[in-house]
Design a protein around this motif. Structure first.
Motif, short mmCIF file in Angstrom:
data_model
loop_
_atom_site.label_atom_id
_atom_site.label_comp_id
_atom_site.label_asym_id
_atom_site.label_seq_id
_atom_site.Cartn_x
_atom_site.Cartn_y
_atom_site.Cartn_z
N ALA A 83 -10.21 -21.46 44.96
CA ALA A 83 -9.93 -20.27 44.16
C ALA A 83 -11.20 -19.76 43.49
O ALA A 83 -11.45 -18.55 43.48
N ARG A 84 -12.00 -20.67 42.94
CA ARG A 84 -13.24 -20.26 42.28
C ARG A 84 -14.12 -19.48 43.24
O ARG A 84 -14.61 -18.40 42.93
N ALA A 85 -14.33 -20.03 44.43
CA ALA A 85 -15.19 -19.37 45.41
C ALA A 85 -14.65 -17.98 45.79
O ALA A 85 -15.42 -17.02 45.87
N LEU A 86 -13.35 -17.88 45.98
CA LEU A 86 -12.77 -16.59 46.36
C LEU A 86 -12.78 -15.60 45.20
O LEU A 86 -13.05 -14.41 45.40
N PHE A 87 -12.48 -16.07 43.99
CA PHE A 87 -12.50 -15.18 42.84
C PHE A 87 -13.91 -14.63 42.61
O PHE A 87 -14.07 -13.49 42.16
N ILE A 88 -14.91 -15.43 42.90
CA ILE A 88 -16.29 -14.97 42.74
C ILE A 88 -16.65 -13.96 43.84
O ILE A 88 -17.20 -12.91 43.57
N SER A 89 -16.31 -14.29 45.08
CA SER A 89 -16.74 -13.43 46.18
C SER A 89 -15.90 -12.16 46.32
O SER A 89 -16.42 -11.10 46.69
N LYS A 90 -14.60 -12.24 46.02
CA LYS A 90 -13.72 -11.09 46.24
C LYS A 90 -13.10 -10.53 44.97
O LYS A 90 -12.46 -9.48 45.01
N LEU A 92 -3.52 -20.15 38.08
CA LEU A 92 -4.64 -20.78 38.78
C LEU A 92 -5.96 -20.20 38.29
O LEU A 92 -6.92 -20.93 38.01
N PHE A 93 -6.03 -18.89 38.13
CA PHE A 93 -7.23 -18.25 37.61
C PHE A 93 -7.55 -18.77 36.21
O PHE A 93 -8.69 -19.08 35.89
N ARG A 94 -6.52 -18.87 35.37
CA ARG A 94 -6.69 -19.39 34.01
C ARG A 94 -7.31 -20.79 34.06
O ARG A 94 -8.20 -21.11 33.28
N ALA A 95 -6.84 -21.63 34.96
CA ALA A 95 -7.38 -22.99 35.09
C ALA A 95 -8.84 -22.96 35.52
O ALA A 95 -9.66 -23.75 35.02
N ALA A 99 -26.57 -22.05 31.18
CA ALA A 99 -25.28 -22.43 31.78
C ALA A 99 -24.61 -21.23 32.46
O ALA A 99 -23.94 -21.39 33.48
N MET A 100 -24.80 -20.06 31.90
CA MET A 100 -24.20 -18.86 32.48
C MET A 100 -24.89 -18.42 33.76
O MET A 100 -24.39 -17.55 34.48
N ARG A 101 -26.02 -19.05 34.10
CA ARG A 101 -26.71 -18.72 35.35
C ARG A 101 -26.09 -19.42 36.55
O ARG A 101 -26.48 -19.15 37.70
N GLU A 102 -25.12 -20.30 36.32
CA GLU A 102 -24.38 -20.91 37.43
C GLU A 102 -23.78 -19.76 38.25
O GLU A 102 -23.10 -18.89 37.69
N PRO A 103 -24.04 -19.73 39.56
CA PRO A 103 -23.56 -18.60 40.37
C PRO A 103 -22.07 -18.32 40.17
O PRO A 103 -21.23 -19.21 40.27
N GLY A 104 -21.78 -17.07 39.86
CA GLY A 104 -20.42 -16.61 39.69
C GLY A 104 -19.83 -16.79 38.31
O GLY A 104 -18.81 -16.19 37.98
N ARG A 105 -20.44 -17.60 37.46
CA ARG A 105 -19.85 -17.89 36.16
C ARG A 105 -19.77 -16.66 35.27
O ARG A 105 -18.77 -16.44 34.59
N THR A 106 -20.80 -15.84 35.26
CA THR A 106 -20.78 -14.63 34.43
C THR A 106 -19.66 -13.71 34.89
O THR A 106 -18.92 -13.17 34.06
N ARG A 107 -19.51 -13.56 36.19
CA ARG A 107 -18.42 -12.70 36.69
C ARG A 107 -17.07 -13.25 36.26
O ARG A 107 -16.21 -12.50 35.79
#
Length: 196
Positions: A23-30, A61-64, A101-109
């Motif tokens: 879910a994390r990977a998909l929420f970041i990419s899409k 799931l997103f909340r988690a 920590a916010m530089r972790e890819p996708g975390r800011t999004r």
């Protein structure tokens, strides 16, 4: 009997971890809106029933996912701002740790763009207040107290405004701005706030 319970617990943990990672990977990419639950279960290699066994719906799931991201940020801050540092130095170190920590890819999004849109500001604020805003408030209170400046200052409002500055810096860095410039600016802002 105990080994069966352990095996079930391990399987449950692995299924949940696979769902969160997919879910994390998909929420970041899409993005949240562009991600479907069939895509998530396919990426995780599990059944749709398993998804709904662990989570009420896609929003749950997103909340988690964002809760775990927020906890990771708080852990990074706490790791770089130990109690052994003087309060002002701990506050500065924590601020820099937040940006890193916010530089972790996708975390800011996930935390600053998707979460407010999906969960709403009240829920995001509560999540923040139990994680990085909590560490910021504690650090700010300690630094102001040490500087003899805590009396009469609206700590909650100061924490909220400083948190907004951190978030804006994280968004700028995520968009390509020089992290060193923002680390220096946040450090200067904190020192000026506490010492002046």
């Amino acid at each position: 009997m105990q080994s069966t319970a352990r095996t079930n617990q391990d399987r449950t943990g692995k299924t949940r971890a696979a769902l969160l990672a997919a879910a994390r990977a998909l929420f970041i990419s899409k993005g949240y809106a562009g991600t479907s639950t069939p895509e998530i279960v396919a990426a995780a290699g599990i059944t749709r029933g398993a998804l709904y066994h662990h989570f009420e719906d896609k929003r749950d799931l997103f909340r988690a996912v964002v809760t775990e991201e927020a906890r990771e940020v708080a852990r990074a801050i706490e790791g770089r701002a130990p109690d052994t540092l003087p309060p002002l130095e701990a506050l500065v170190a924590g601020g820099v740790a937040y940006l890193d920590a916010m530089r972790e890819p996708g975390r800011t999004r996930l935390l600053l763009i998707e979460a407010p849109a999906v969960l709403g500001m009240a829920e995001v604020r509560a999540l923040d207040e139990s994680n990085s805003a909590r560490t910021l408030g504690e650090g700010l209170a300690a630094a102001l107290s040490q500087a003899g400046r805590e009396a009469g200052l609206p700590l909650a409002a100061l924490t909220d405004l400083l948190s907004a500055a951190f978030d804006r810096a994280a968004l700028a860095i995520d968009s390509g701005a020089d992290p060193a410039d923002y680390r220096a600016a946040i450090s200067a802002l904190i020192r000026r706030l506490v010492l002046n």
